[in-house]
Design an enzyme around this catalytic site. Structure first.
Site, PDB file in Angstrom:
ATOM      1  N   ARG A 174       8.507  -0.055  -6.738  1.00 14.44           N
ATOM      2  CA  ARG A 174       7.940  -1.328  -7.190  1.00 14.44           C
ATOM      3  C   ARG A 174       6.441  -1.344  -7.043  1.00 14.44           C
ATOM      4  O   ARG A 174       5.852  -0.547  -6.304  1.00 14.44           O
ATOM      5  CB  ARG A 174       8.531  -2.491  -6.389  1.00 14.44           C
ATOM      6  N   ASN A 192       2.973  -2.840  -5.650  1.00 14.48           N
ATOM      7  CA  ASN A 192       2.564  -3.451  -4.387  1.00 14.48           C
ATOM      8  C   ASN A 192       1.172  -4.062  -4.579  1.00 14.48           C
ATOM      9  O   ASN A 192       0.942  -4.761  -5.542  1.00 14.48           O
ATOM     10  CB  ASN A 192       2.613  -2.423  -3.256  1.00 14.48           C
ATOM     11  N   ASN A 207      -1.820   0.021  -0.388  1.00 15.47           N
ATOM     12  CA  ASN A 207      -2.148  -1.319   0.074  1.00 15.47           C
ATOM     13  C   ASN A 207      -3.609  -1.654  -0.180  1.00 15.47           C
ATOM     14  O   ASN A 207      -4.111  -1.423  -1.259  1.00 15.47           O
ATOM     15  CB  ASN A 207      -1.742  -1.494   1.544  1.00 15.47           C
ATOM     16  N   GLU A 226      10.491   3.124   1.336  1.00 21.34           N
ATOM     17  CA  GLU A 226       9.245   3.570   1.970  1.00 21.34           C
ATOM     18  C   GLU A 226       9.218   5.083   2.178  1.00 21.34           C
ATOM     19  O   GLU A 226       8.593   5.590   3.109  1.00 21.34           O
ATOM     20  CB  GLU A 226       9.002   2.827   3.286  1.00 21.34           C
ATOM     21  N   ASP A 268      -2.921  -3.313   6.504  1.00 22.41           N
ATOM     22  CA  ASP A 268      -2.259  -3.775   5.287  1.00 22.41           C
ATOM     23  C   ASP A 268      -3.323  -4.140   4.258  1.00 22.41           C
ATOM     24  O   ASP A 268      -4.084  -3.287   3.842  1.00 22.41           O
ATOM     25  CB  ASP A 268      -1.341  -4.950   5.645  1.00 22.41           C
ATOM     26  N   GLU A 293       1.866 -12.182   0.110  1.00 26.90           N
ATOM     27  CA  GLU A 293       0.897 -11.100  -0.117  1.00 26.90           C
ATOM     28  C   GLU A 293      -0.147 -11.526  -1.149  1.00 26.90           C
ATOM     29  O   GLU A 293      -0.050 -12.577  -1.777  1.00 26.90           O
ATOM     30  CB  GLU A 293       1.611  -9.833  -0.631  1.00 26.90           C
TER      31      GLU A 293
END
Length: 283
Positions: A98, A100, A146, A119, A194, A18
């Protein structure tokens, strides 16, 4: 015109690659493996790369103006000095949650998103973190915070909460989101939006998780380019390399029973377009 076929920049087995980010000071591409707790660095000119283990899940890492990195971690926002020394800028652990994706705004602040490991809907948020660590909530609740990016003139902010299937436009005044409207929507069956990158023409590139492709949308929200990838789960993209002409793509293998041989690798589309210079975190 469709960019050339994707190439392999770094062959890797990242669980959840990522957050690709170009670091001009080091002429390198920084990216993370969130679940693998790894910070990756790749220098295209020399091919040199490094992998650094971190103590907890890391959602994103971005260059700091004075050197080093700022990181969106499981338990908050951390700072890495140029020598690797670590300190917390904002320690905010929440069980089951957490960090992201994250991005540095044109004003040098960090926009950092969170999500729950399970999620759960509405389990995350999006905050603006100032260089002194002061945090202001921009969006709450969100589910999987995101892609974040800014138009070339910084007048528009693009944002993705993945399960909505939408890329949204945010308007911020005095540190508050005063308007949120739809920019584009990914149709069912095409994957989930994303990470994103904005190019110099103001077009928005989006990686489609479970869609196996990148899409580029015009500033008016029209789909004008699709790039098919050799992996089912691309996660994010960023321009880098000489002149910011190459588009780097992170990928994931987590959750796949039969991953592609390239799932988890760093891909690149050479000469995909013209990227925008990034901003370093001011803290």
């Amino acid at each position: 015109m469709t960019p050339v076929t994707p190439e392999i920049a770094v062959r890797e087995n990242a669980e959840l690659g990522e957050g690709p980010t170009w670091d001009p000071a080091g002429a390198r591409l920084i990216w993370v493996d969130i679940l693998g707790r790894r910070l990756h660095s790749y220098e295209p000119d020399s091919g040199r790369r490094s992998v650094t283990a971190v103590d907890q899940h890391i959602g994103a890492a971005k260059p700091r103006a004075g050197g080093g990195l700022v990181a969106n971690l499981r338990d908050g926002i951390g700072l890495y000095a140029p020598d690797g020394a670590f300190s917390w800028l904002r320690h905010d652990p929440v069980p089951g949650r957490r960090g992201n994706d994250a991005a540095v705004a044109p004003d040098g602040s960090l926009w950092a998103g969170t999500m729950r490991y399970d999620e759960a809907p509405g389990g995350g948020d999006l905050v603006r973190v100032a260089p002194d660590g002061t945090a202001t909530t921009l969006l709450d609740p969100v589910t999987i915070s995101n892609g974040i990016g800014w138009a070339p003139d910084a007048a528009l902010t693009y944002y993705i909460d993945t399960p909505t299937r939408r890329i949204d436009i945010l308007r911020v005044e005095d540190g508050r989101v005063v308007e949120r409207r739809e920019f584009a929507t990914v149709e069912p069956g095409a994957g989930f939006p994303d990470g994103l990158a904005v190019d110099a023409e103001g077009c928005v590139w989006v990686a489609l998780w479970d869609g196996g492709q990148l899409r580029r949308y015009t500033p008016h929200g029209a789909l004008d380019r699709t790039v098919h990838l050799p992996v089912p789960r691309p996660t994010a993209c960023a321009f880098g390399g000489p002149g910011l002409r190459d588009l780097y793509i992170t990928t994931a293998r987590t959750g796949l029973t039969d991953p592609s041989p390239l799932s988890g690798s760093l891909l690149v589309l050479p000469d995909a377009g013209q990227g925008l210079p990034g901003t370093s975190f001011a803290g």
